[in-house]
Write a protein that holds these residues in place. Structure first.
Motif, PDB file in Angstrom:
ATOM      1  N   THR A  10       2.655   1.848  -3.226  1.00  0.00           N
ATOM      2  CA  THR A  10       1.570   2.444  -4.130  1.00  0.00           C
ATOM      3  C   THR A  10       1.506   3.704  -4.141  1.00  0.00           C
ATOM      4  O   THR A  10       1.407   4.469  -5.242  1.00  0.00           O
ATOM      5  CB  THR A  10       0.144   1.489  -4.083  1.00  0.00           C
ATOM      6  N   MET A  58      -3.822  -0.600  -8.053  1.00  0.00           N
ATOM      7  CA  MET A  58      -4.326   0.200  -7.395  1.00  0.00           C
ATOM      8  C   MET A  58      -5.829   0.739  -7.655  1.00  0.00           C
ATOM      9  O   MET A  58      -6.683   0.734  -6.956  1.00  0.00           O
ATOM     10  CB  MET A  58      -3.265   1.430  -7.370  1.00  0.00           C
ATOM     11  N   LEU A 118       0.947  -1.255   0.007  1.00  0.00           N
ATOM     12  CA  LEU A 118      -0.104  -0.031   0.107  1.00  0.00           C
ATOM     13  C   LEU A 118       0.894   1.335   0.087  1.00  0.00           C
ATOM     14  O   LEU A 118       0.621   2.231  -0.995  1.00  0.00           O
ATOM     15  CB  LEU A 118      -1.009  -0.044   1.070  1.00  0.00           C
TER      16      LEU A 118
END
Length: 219
Positions: free
Chosen positions: A15, A79, A12
């Motif tokens: 990203t 994403m 995460l």
């Protein structure tokens, strides 16, 4: 935190990485400001339209010395379109944003400006539930990264990222073309991409943003 949770968190944060004062002279050029404003609108519109190739076209070329375009394109797809592990719902909107004045460092033919904005999104995990202990660990960890997390259910959460910052810059390495890179002081990649003459300025500008935000919350 379990190994799976750490893996998800690392993915995460990677990203998110991928999407003031300096020694130099400030530039108040209306045409340059208009150009940067149009580039900023294009950046958000490309995100809303999920135009990955257009986003890659605006990305700093040094990024591709570390990550191939195809790999980075797959990160964007993960994403915006989700994977077997998680789905991220990024609203299709143009956030309120602010563009700083343009700064020049003539020693290395560098010009740059900062674009700041807030960003909201929801994230749902398909194969993972968070109990109370995991939530209590995840929330402050994400808070330390500037992300406010509210759990909607055992496997989904709402995220608010205050004072996100994208750097617009051009120099010899970009063939004097305006490109973008997201500010991420915790990422080693960031320090390999951004010129050293810009690092302190970006850090100071970001700290000023956070200070102003904290003052507004106290009022």
């Amino acid at each position: 935190m379990s190994k799976l949770n750490k893996h998800i968190l690392n993915c995460l944060l990677f990203t998110f990485f991928i999407l003031l004062s300096v020694t130099g002279f400030s530039q108040n050029n209306q045409e340059t400001q208009k150009h940067l404003d149009s580039l900023t609108l294009k950046m958000f519109n490309d995100m809303n339209q999920r135009d990955y190739d257009a986003i890659l076209e605006m990305t700093h070329p040094k990024v591709f010395e570390m990550v191939s375009k195809e790999s980075l394109k797959n990160v964007f797809k993960s994403m915006f379109e989700g994977t077997e592990e998680f789905t991220i719902d990024v609203p299709k909107t143009i956030p309120d944003y602010k563009i700083s004045e343009v700064f020049i460092n003539e020693n290395d033919s560098l010009q740059y400006a900062f674009v700041s904005y807030d960003m909201k999104m929801n994230m749902t995990f398909h194969n993972q539930n968070f109990d109370d202990a995991a939530k209590e660990m995840m929330i402050p960890m994400m808070k330390s990264k500037g992300i406010d997390v509210t759990f909607i259910s055992e496997n989904s959460m709402s995220m608010f990222m205050n004072n996100r910052m994208t750097i617009m810059l051009k120099d010899n390495h970009t063939n004097h073309k305006w490109v973008m890179v997201n500010y991420d002081a915790d990422s080693p990649l960031f320090y390999q991409i951004v010129p050293t003459s810009l690092l302190e300025s970006a850090k100071e500008y970001n700290q000023n943003l956070m200070l102003e935000s904290a003052k507004e919350k106290e009022e």
